[in-house]
Scaffold this motif. Sequence first.
Motif: not given
Length: 73
Positions: A29-30, A32-35, A46, A50
């Motif tokens: 999840p980190g 994905i968040y930082l992508w 992006y 996901m």
Amino acid sequence: MSTAPDDEGLGRAGWVLVAAVVVAVLVVPGLIYLWPAGGRVLGASYRSAMLVLPMFPAVLLGLVAVWAMRDRR
């Protein structure tokens, strides 16, 4: 009551399972968040990140669970 030293702690398989859960819950999840939203990294947008990145912890957890249970009967 005394227990054998082998019964204490999680053991090797238990710690590998803990590491796999940490990767599944925190690392992916980190990532994905930082992508970078809207940008492309290695040809992936992006939206594709996901869709694809959550597959890795699912496969990892499945493989580690099968590996951890290989000697249990």
